[in-house]
Every structure is written in C-alpha cells, then in structure tokens.
Design a protein around this motif. Structure first.
Motif, PDB file in Angstrom:
ATOM      1  N   ASP A 118      -1.079   4.494  -0.994  1.00  0.00           N
ATOM      2  CA  ASP A 118      -2.326   4.395  -0.590  1.00  0.00           C
ATOM      3  C   ASP A 118      -1.998   5.137   0.068  1.00  0.00           C
ATOM      4  O   ASP A 118      -2.416   4.041   1.573  1.00  0.00           O
ATOM      5  CB  ASP A 118      -2.961   2.692  -0.841  1.00  0.00           C
ATOM      6  CG  ASP A 118      -4.938   2.279  -0.655  1.00  0.00           C
ATOM      7  OD1 ASP A 118      -4.808   3.683  -0.398  1.00  0.00           O
ATOM      8  OD2 ASP A 118      -4.949   1.653  -1.367  1.00  0.00           O
ATOM      9  N   ASP A 158      -4.555   5.726   2.746  1.00  0.00           N
ATOM     10  CA  ASP A 158      -6.111   5.473   3.377  1.00  0.00           C
ATOM     11  C   ASP A 158      -6.473   4.090   3.597  1.00  0.00           C
ATOM     12  O   ASP A 158      -6.462   3.728   5.181  1.00  0.00           O
ATOM     13  CB  ASP A 158      -7.586   6.059   1.916  1.00  0.00           C
ATOM     14  CG  ASP A 158      -7.390   7.213   2.452  1.00  0.00           C
ATOM     15  OD1 ASP A 158      -7.224   8.486   3.784  1.00  0.00           O
ATOM     16  OD2 ASP A 158      -7.641   8.094   1.312  1.00  0.00           O
ATOM     17  N   GLY A 159      -5.526   3.764   2.574  1.00  0.00           N
ATOM     18  CA  GLY A 159      -5.341   1.702   2.590  1.00  0.00           C
ATOM     19  C   GLY A 159      -4.560   1.191   4.324  1.00  0.00           C
ATOM     20  O   GLY A 159      -5.332   0.475   4.937  1.00  0.00           O
ATOM     21  N   LEU A 196       0.670  -1.672   0.077  1.00  0.00           N
ATOM     22  CA  LEU A 196      -0.487  -0.164  -0.326  1.00  0.00           C
ATOM     23  C   LEU A 196       1.161   1.251  -0.115  1.00  0.00           C
ATOM     24  O   LEU A 196       0.378   2.698  -0.809  1.00  0.00           O
ATOM     25  CB  LEU A 196      -0.769   0.238   1.087  1.00  0.00           C
ATOM     26  CG  LEU A 196      -1.803  -1.248   1.425  1.00  0.00           C
ATOM     27  CD1 LEU A 196      -2.843  -1.279   2.547  1.00  0.00           C
ATOM     28  CD2 LEU A 196      -3.117  -0.778  -0.201  1.00  0.00           C
TER      29      LEU A 196
END
Length: 237
Positions: free
Chosen positions: A148, A150-151, A143
């Motif tokens: 990412d 938010d991931g 991620l």
C-alpha cells in the motif's frame, strides 16, 4: 554540471554549480545532502540564492532521483567521501536534512578535518533508536507488506512532509517517487536504514523487479505501479 560519480560498486548522480563569478575560488564549497523522504531536487527552491555566492554540490543517494539502485551493500558516508574526492574537495560546509544530516554528522565524527561547518535540519543520528515512534514504524511496515504505497505516502504527508501546506498533490507525488528507495536491495552497509526504523528486509510489495537491480537513472519500475526518479520538484508555499 551534471555528472555520474563513481562510488564503490556503483555510481551516483551529482551536480556541481562551479565557482560563481567574482567569488574567491579558494572559498569553501557547500554540499547539500537530501533527506530520506526526498531526493536532491528538494533544494531547487534555494539553489539560485546559494549558487550566487557559493560553489554548490548536490547529489542523489543511491536509489534516489537520478542515481541507480545499489548492486551491493554500501555506505552513505563512503559515498559522500567519494563525491568529495571526485570534485577535489578537501574540506566543505555540509548542509543536510534528516537522513542527509545524519550522513553529515557521521562524516564530521569520522573525519572532522573534512568538515568546516554543519547546517542541520531535523537531523537523524546514525545508530540512534526510536527516532520515530514504534507505532508509526509498525504501521509503515504493515502498509509496505501489503504493497500500500499510497497509505505510506498519506502517513508521511501527515508527519515528515507536513509543513502547513494541506493537501499538496505535487508534494505527495514527490514523496511517492522516493518511497521505493527506502527498501532498496542491497541495504546500506554501515549507516543504518535509509529511513529510521524501517523493516530490515524489503517488503514483498516493494522489492525491485528482477531486471530492475542496478537500472539506470530515473523511471525504475517497481511493483504497484511506482516509479523512482520522478521529476516534479518539491516547493513549499
């Protein structure tokens, strides 16, 4: 009292409550050490009760909260020692969570005369392997490489930050604010990764911008719209 404390090749934000009225000035101070998924504001909810009876000191590790990003390799234990020295503390009670607990253990092993007692919450251990499952850390790395954020936050909310609170937007925002600190460049010199098992290099999506290295406290810009040094404290309900 808020103050920037000099440490080797940098500085960290620290706060000293002072000795409460009616309390023996010769008593042992309490030093609070935050985890890798939060900065020192995680202690906000318990500070009033602690400062009523003790002199309390807390600080933000480099790249966390109100402390600037590191500009050279550094040691969490050396920074703790520098904070103690700055406030003239020869011996203290250390209370730490996760990363902060690992720092407390390391100082107790390295210089036991400075540590009167330890209060440890889900402690990490410097140099220990696989404190988190390999699959979990592999997914964090994937991620991170994809940028990412938010991931990553969602994974932490299901694990390290899970405390029966459900979908807590305030806690999620707090975690998101400290994720970039895990990949701060330069890395820590001799105390392991800021969060156990993280990739040894800062992933592309989380590298500091060229003008961000050593930036002041709070509001450090990061790719992906992430800023360090957020302000909303974490409160468990």
């Amino acid at each position: 009292m808020d103050i920037m404390v000099p440490v080797k090749d940098g500085e960290v934000w620290a706060w000293d409550s002072g000795v409460p009225r009616g309390v023996d000035a010769g008593g042992l101070p309490l030093v609070l050490l935050h985890p890798g998924v939060a900065d020192s504001r995680i202690w906000d909810g318990v500070l009033p009760r602690l400062t009523a009876r003790h002199r309390v000191i807390r600080y933000d590790a480099r790249a966390y909260g109100r402390s600037p990003d590191p500009t050279a390799p550094f040691s969490l234990v050396a920074d703790l020692t520098a904070v103690l020295g700055h406030f003239g503390i020869a011996r203290a009670v250390l209370a730490g969570s996760s990363m902060g607990a690992a720092t407390a253990i390391s100082l107790a092993l390295r210089d036991p005369a400075r540590v009167a007692a330890l209060a440890l919450v889900v402690p990490g251990v410097t140099g220990a392997d696989e404190l988190l499952p390999r699959a979990f850390m592999a997914e964090v790395g994937r991620l991170a490489e994809a940028g990412d954020i938010d991931g990553i936050v969602a994974m932490i909310m299901r694990s390290s930050a899970a405390a029966g609170t459900g979908d807590d937007a305030e806690v999620a925002a707090f975690v998101k604010a400290v994720v970039p600190a895990w990949f701060a460049v330069p890395r820590q010199r001799d105390d392991g990764a800021p969060h156990p098992g993280l990739p040894p290099r800062a992933p592309r999506g989380l590298r500091p911008l060229p003008d961000a290295a050593g930036a002041g406290r709070g509001g450090r810009r990061r790719p992906g719209g992430v800023r360090g040094g957020g302000r909303g404290g974490m409160r468990r309900r």
